[in-house]
Every structure is written in structure tokens, then in C-alpha cells.
Design an enzyme around this catalytic site. Structure first.
Site, mmCIF file in Angstrom:
data_model
loop_
_atom_site.group_PDB
_atom_site.id
_atom_site.type_symbol
_atom_site.label_atom_id
_atom_site.label_comp_id
_atom_site.label_asym_id
_atom_site.label_seq_id
_atom_site.Cartn_x
_atom_site.Cartn_y
_atom_site.Cartn_z
ATOM 1 N N HIS A 84 -20.945 59.042 57.624
ATOM 2 C CA HIS A 84 -20.510 57.662 57.845
ATOM 3 C C HIS A 84 -19.034 57.528 57.495
ATOM 4 O O HIS A 84 -18.527 58.228 56.612
ATOM 5 C CB HIS A 84 -21.370 56.662 57.068
ATOM 6 C CG HIS A 84 -21.426 56.849 55.579
ATOM 7 N ND1 HIS A 84 -20.486 56.324 54.728
ATOM 8 C CD2 HIS A 84 -22.315 57.505 54.791
ATOM 9 C CE1 HIS A 84 -20.804 56.623 53.477
ATOM 10 N NE2 HIS A 84 -21.900 57.371 53.483
ATOM 11 N N ASP A 86 -17.573 54.597 56.596
ATOM 12 C CA ASP A 86 -17.306 53.517 55.631
ATOM 13 C C ASP A 86 -17.537 53.967 54.196
ATOM 14 O O ASP A 86 -18.152 55.005 53.944
ATOM 15 C CB ASP A 86 -18.185 52.299 55.947
ATOM 16 C CG ASP A 86 -19.681 52.621 55.952
ATOM 17 O OD1 ASP A 86 -20.062 53.709 56.419
ATOM 18 O OD2 ASP A 86 -20.472 51.803 55.462
ATOM 19 N N ASP A 117 -18.577 60.670 48.821
ATOM 20 C CA ASP A 117 -19.492 59.833 49.628
ATOM 21 C C ASP A 117 -18.709 59.123 50.705
ATOM 22 O O ASP A 117 -18.266 58.003 50.496
ATOM 23 C CB ASP A 117 -20.192 58.842 48.691
ATOM 24 C CG ASP A 117 -21.128 57.895 49.398
ATOM 25 O OD1 ASP A 117 -21.477 58.162 50.557
ATOM 26 O OD2 ASP A 117 -21.505 56.869 48.804
ATOM 27 N N GLU A 151 -22.885 52.480 57.207
ATOM 28 C CA GLU A 151 -24.027 53.046 56.465
ATOM 29 C C GLU A 151 -24.243 52.321 55.146
ATOM 30 O O GLU A 151 -25.374 52.051 54.746
ATOM 31 C CB GLU A 151 -23.803 54.545 56.203
ATOM 32 C CG GLU A 151 -25.013 55.255 55.556
ATOM 33 C CD GLU A 151 -25.143 55.118 54.035
ATOM 34 O OE1 GLU A 151 -26.254 55.301 53.515
ATOM 35 O OE2 GLU A 151 -24.138 54.807 53.361
ATOM 36 N N GLU A 152 -23.135 52.007 54.473
ATOM 37 C CA GLU A 152 -23.252 51.427 53.129
ATOM 38 C C GLU A 152 -23.859 50.029 53.144
ATOM 39 O O GLU A 152 -24.282 49.531 52.104
ATOM 40 C CB GLU A 152 -21.876 51.390 52.439
ATOM 41 C CG GLU A 152 -21.264 52.764 52.178
ATOM 42 C CD GLU A 152 -21.977 53.558 51.081
ATOM 43 O OE1 GLU A 152 -22.988 53.083 50.549
ATOM 44 O OE2 GLU A 152 -21.502 54.665 50.786
ATOM 45 N N GLU A 179 -25.640 63.233 54.891
ATOM 46 C CA GLU A 179 -25.106 63.407 53.533
ATOM 47 C C GLU A 179 -26.220 63.627 52.501
ATOM 48 O O GLU A 179 -27.337 63.147 52.655
ATOM 49 C CB GLU A 179 -24.314 62.161 53.133
ATOM 50 C CG GLU A 179 -25.204 60.924 53.076
ATOM 51 C CD GLU A 179 -24.455 59.664 52.693
ATOM 52 O OE1 GLU A 179 -23.590 59.716 51.816
ATOM 53 O OE2 GLU A 179 -24.768 58.616 53.279
ATOM 54 N N HIS A 389 -20.051 55.949 44.382
ATOM 55 C CA HIS A 389 -19.986 54.514 44.080
ATOM 56 C C HIS A 389 -19.390 54.250 42.687
ATOM 57 O O HIS A 389 -19.416 53.113 42.229
ATOM 58 C CB HIS A 389 -21.361 53.835 44.182
ATOM 59 C CG HIS A 389 -21.957 53.890 45.567
ATOM 60 N ND1 HIS A 389 -22.919 53.004 46.005
ATOM 61 C CD2 HIS A 389 -21.733 54.714 46.615
ATOM 62 C CE1 HIS A 389 -23.256 53.287 47.253
ATOM 63 N NE2 HIS A 389 -22.551 54.330 47.644
HETATM 64 C C1 LIG Z 1 -29.954 48.453 52.515
HETATM 65 S S1 LIG Z 1 -29.445 49.961 53.085
HETATM 66 C C2 LIG Z 1 -28.256 50.376 51.926
HETATM 67 C C3 LIG Z 1 -27.866 51.771 52.037
HETATM 68 C C4 LIG Z 1 -27.212 52.278 50.804
HETATM 69 N N1 LIG Z 1 -26.756 53.602 51.019
HETATM 70 C C5 LIG Z 1 -25.972 54.187 50.123
HETATM 71 O O1 LIG Z 1 -25.729 53.768 49.007
HETATM 72 C C6 LIG Z 1 -28.163 52.210 49.631
HETATM 73 O O2 LIG Z 1 -28.134 51.184 48.939
HETATM 74 O O3 LIG Z 1 -28.937 53.127 49.380
HETATM 75 ZN ZN LIG Z 2 -22.949 57.852 51.721
HETATM 76 ZN ZN LIG Z 3 -22.704 55.400 49.414
#
Ligand SMILES: CSCC[C@H](NC=O)C(=O)O
Ligand SMILES: [Zn+2]
Ligand SMILES: [Zn+2]
Length: 427
Positions: A84, A86, A117, A151-152, A179, A389
Site C-alpha cells: 500500500h 499510504d 509499514d 489500506e490504513e 506486507e 505506527h
Molecule cells: C478497518 S481496516 C484497518 C486496517 C488497518 N491496517 C493496518 O493497520 C488495521 O487497523 O489493522
Molecule cells: Zn501496512
Molecule cells: Zn499500517
């Protein structure tokens, strides 16, 4: 603690690390990711390579970029490498270096939002292709590298539209990698499933009353009762982890993420009024082995029962089962030739894989699994703290470069004839 200084390498030099740092310096963090700059940059990397590019905008300003290395036998199922574009936001004031300057310190650490990430894999895929191509490798099956938005934030305008498209069907994807997560040991981690996220909002209602009055069934009292019951459930799950009978990502997690109640006043909140409404939000994650129906019953009966004037809303963030009703799990045994080939390709580089895991969070790979496509989560980072994160996210250049070699081996193996455990020739 010694202060790291930015390294004084030639900023004009073009190499895998400089290309990685350039990608990291494109700010694609939410809430305003600059996808068009990222797409132009990635396209420019593909130009000198035997790749053709396609860009889809299923949703305006949410581009999906594909880099395609045509196989010599395009009738074979293709291999897709996804990442991704973003990132989650960063708080620059809490970082040692600016999160979008991609500073490389003299000991080789590259600090940036997205370093782990997941912009590392986005560049590693291309660098691996470059190296294989220079060595004269030509793929038998087609290789597709995809760069998706959002994706995030759940992928609704990104990967979900992509996998639902006729163009995606035509790509005839047989296997995909997405990932994973860093490993703090010598072993690479690999993920065969993700936990499914649910958002749960519970609301309590009750008669308002004077701040001095003790009475039953106030909104606050009802919400607090639910919080206590949910906390107990959370403990039963966490206890399994602490006792070692389950790993972290094999239990249901439920964590409070907000609470909303009270009657605002100019100086804060009205303190002598018990409010008539109160609300809380929870982030829930279900492992693929969970019983979603049982959890729904529990929410209705115990967490937000109507007899306590409660109501609730569950927002399921993506699928829990595939199109055949099966759990979203990719098999990691010899019945899956993609798995065997993947594993052997890593071992061929001298690498070792840890026991396959369920990912505690989630990725876009759930949407590919939902279509019945075998999918593994993998980011080749060993001996690296897990910083996705978090503040001061970084990746060491040596780890990044080693990952390129790993992908070379993976692409080489997956895009050739598959190792067939049953000795049959691929049709
Ligand atoms: C509601 S989908 C959110 C996707 C997110 N992905 C990475 O952190 C996560 O919170 O896992
Ligand atoms: Zn990711
Ligand atoms: Zn992430």
C-alpha cells in the site's frame, strides 16, 4: 545516548537505498495522502525495466498502480506482490528526525513514517526485479506488482474495488504476497491469516437526574456496567495469552477507543446533571477460528442488552469468510505448492522462517483470500524492532538490502515451474 547524525552520503547517488529514501520522503500519510506523486515516482522507477504499467482510478484520486512483468507463458496463473502507498499519520514533534525527511544516520538506520509499514517492500519488489533482469532472468508466469491506496483506512476505495474489477479477474492471480511485520529474531515471520476488525459502538440511555441523586438505570450507570462486563471478557482473552495457551493474535481482542458522555458547558461539563445518553466505542479483532455468531449473541445479551436501555452497532471491516464460506486462512503445508516454493526460496538464501502466524492487525490480503487466492503476509525484516505506527519508525539499510535478495529468490522460484509435492507436472 549518543545522538545520531544524518550520514553525509552523496544525495545525488542513485541506488536502492536512495530510491527507498526518495519514496519515503513522499508524504502519503493520512488524512491527505499524495498518491499522484507516489504513482509518478514509482512509474519512473519502472521505466528503465521490462515492466509495463497500468493505473486504475476506480475512485477519483485513489489510484491503483500495476507494474507488470509479462511471463513467457501468460496462460499460467500469475503472481501478485502487493503493497500500500499510504501511511498512518506521524507526529513530527515527537520524532528525533522529521518523519518525511527519511534521514539515514551514520549507523545505517533510515527513519521515516512508512519505513517498515510498508514502503520498504514496495521498493524491494522493484529492486529485486531490476537485479533479476540484469542477470538475464525471464519469468515463466507473469509477475504483477500492485500499489494500492487507503489500506490504513480499510481499503474500501482501494483494494476492494480492485479485486472486484473485471481487470483483476483477467490478471488470473494464482498467489499473492502482501506486507507482514518485522521480526526481532534471526527468523523471518510469515502470516497465513489476519484477524478481522469489527468496530463496536454501544449506547446507553436513561432518565437524567440531579447530580446528587442516587437512582437506578442512569445512562452512565448502564454504560459503566457494560464497560465492566467487556473488561472481564477482555481479561479472559488476555489471560489465555499470559498463561501461554494461545498467542496474542489467536484470541479475540476488544479495546475501548473512545467514550462520549456528559452535557457540555462553557467551562467544561455540567457537573450537577447526570446525562441521559452515554456512548463508547471498541475496536474488536476476531481470529479466523472465532465464532462471530457467538460474539454477536454475547454483545446483544451482555454488553448492550435492551433490558438496560442499551443499543449497539457492529461495523464489520471486511470479510470473515471466503466466497465458499471457509475461514480466510492460507495453508502453510506441502498441500500448497505455492507455500513450499516460497519457503524453499527463502531457505535458498540462507534465511529461516518462523512458525507461520496469524497477524494481530489486518492488511489488504484478506480481500484476496476472500476470493480464494492463497495469500501470505511477509516483510523481510529480521533483527528489527517492530515499529509500525509508532514514533521513530526506522529500518536499517542492511536489512532493507538483504530483503531485496530474498525477493529475488522468491520471484525467481514463484515465476518458474512450481515445486509440486505430489510430483505432478503443472498443467
Ligand atoms: C478497518 S481496516 C484497518 C486496517 C488497518 N491496517 C493496518 O493497520 C488495521 O487497523 O489493522
Ligand atoms: Zn501496512
Ligand atoms: Zn499500517
Amino acid at each position: 545516548i549518543p545522538v545520531e547524525s544524518p550520514s553525509n552520503e552523496d544525495p545525488e547517488a542513485e541506488n536502492p537505498v536512495s530510491r527507498f529514501r526518495k519514496y519515503l520522503s513522499i508524504n502519503t500519510a493520512h488524512p491527505n495522502p499524495d498518491y499522484s506523486v507516489a504513482v509518478s515516482f514509482l512509474r519512473s522507477l519502472a521505466e528503465s525495466l521490462p515492466l509495463h504499467t497500468r493505473v486504475f482510478e476506480f475512485v477519483p484520486n485513489k489510484p491503483v498502480l500495476l507494474l507488470i512483468w509479462e511471463g513467457s507463458d501468460p496462460s499460467l496463473p500469475s503472481v501478485l506482490l502487493n503493497s500500500h502507498m499510504d501511511s498512518v499519520p506521524a507526529e513530527p514533534s515527537k520524532w528525533t528526525f522529521d518523519p518525511f525527511s527519511a534521514v539515514r544516520t551514520s549507523d545505517g538506520k533510515i527513519f521515516a513514517r512508512g519505513a517498515q509499514d510498508d514502503k520498504c517492500i514496495g521498493i524491494q519488489y522493484i529492486e529485486a526485479i531490476r537485479n533479476l533482469w540484469k542477470k538475464g532472468f525471464t519469468p515463466l508466469r507473469t509477475l504483477i506488482v500492485s500499489y494500492v491506496p487507503d489500506e490504513e483506512i480499510g481499503g474500501l476505495d482501494g483494494v476492494t474495488k480492485f479485486v472486484a474489477s473485471k481487470e483483476f479477474e483477467e490478471l488470473n492471480v494464482g498467489f499473492m504476497l502482501d506486507e507482514g511485520q518485522a521480526s526481532t529474531t534471526d527468523e523471518f515471520r510469515v502470516f497465513y491469516s489476519d484477524r478481522t476488525p469489527w468496530d463496536l459502538i454501544i449506547k446507553a440511555q436513561g432518565a437524567p437526574g440531579h447530580g446528587s441523586k442516587m437512582y437506578d438505570n442512569s445512562a452512565m450507570e448502564n454504560l459503566i456496567k457494560s464497560m465492566e462486563i467487556i473488561s472481564k471478557f477482555r481479561e479472559t482473552q488476555f489471560d489465555k495469552v499470559k498463561a501461554g495457551v494461545a498467542v496474542y493474535s489467536e484470541v479475540i481482542s476488544v479495546n475501548p477507543v473512545y467514550m462520549k458522555a456528559g452535557t457540555p458547558s462553557p467551562s467544561g461539563f455540567v457537573m450537577n446533571l447526570q446525562p441521559s445518553e452515554a456512548e463508547a466505542g471498541f475496536n474488536i479483532r476476531l481470529p479466523p477460528t472465532a465464532e462471530p455468531h457467538a460474539l454477536k449473541m454475547r454483545i446483544a445479551d451482555e454488553w448492550a442488552p435492551t433490558i438496560r436501555n442499551m443499543s449497539y452497532q457492529i461495523i464489520e471491516k471486511g470479510p470473515f469468510r471466503d466466497f465458499m464460506g471457509r475461514p480466510l486462512m492460507t495453508s502453510t503445508d506441502d498441500s500448497n505448492p505455492w507455500w513450499s516454493t516460497f519457503k524453499e526460496a527463502i531457505e535458498a538464501t540462507g534465511g529461516r522462517l518462523a512458525k507461520p502466524e496469524i497477524l494481530a492487525s489486518t492488511t489488504d490480503s484478506r480481500y484476496f483470500r476472500q476470493k480464494g487466492i492463497p495469500a501470505l503476509g511477509f516483510s523481510p525484516m529480521t533483527n528489527t524492532p517492530i515499529l509500525l505506527h509508532e514514533h521513530n519508525e526506522f529500518l536499517e539499510d542492511t536489512v532493507f538490502l538483504r530483503g531485496i535478495e530474498v525477493y529475488e529468490s522468491i520471484i525467481h522460484s514463484l515465476c518458474s515451474h512450481l515445486e509440486d509435492p505430489h510430483g505432478k507436472q503443472e498443467q
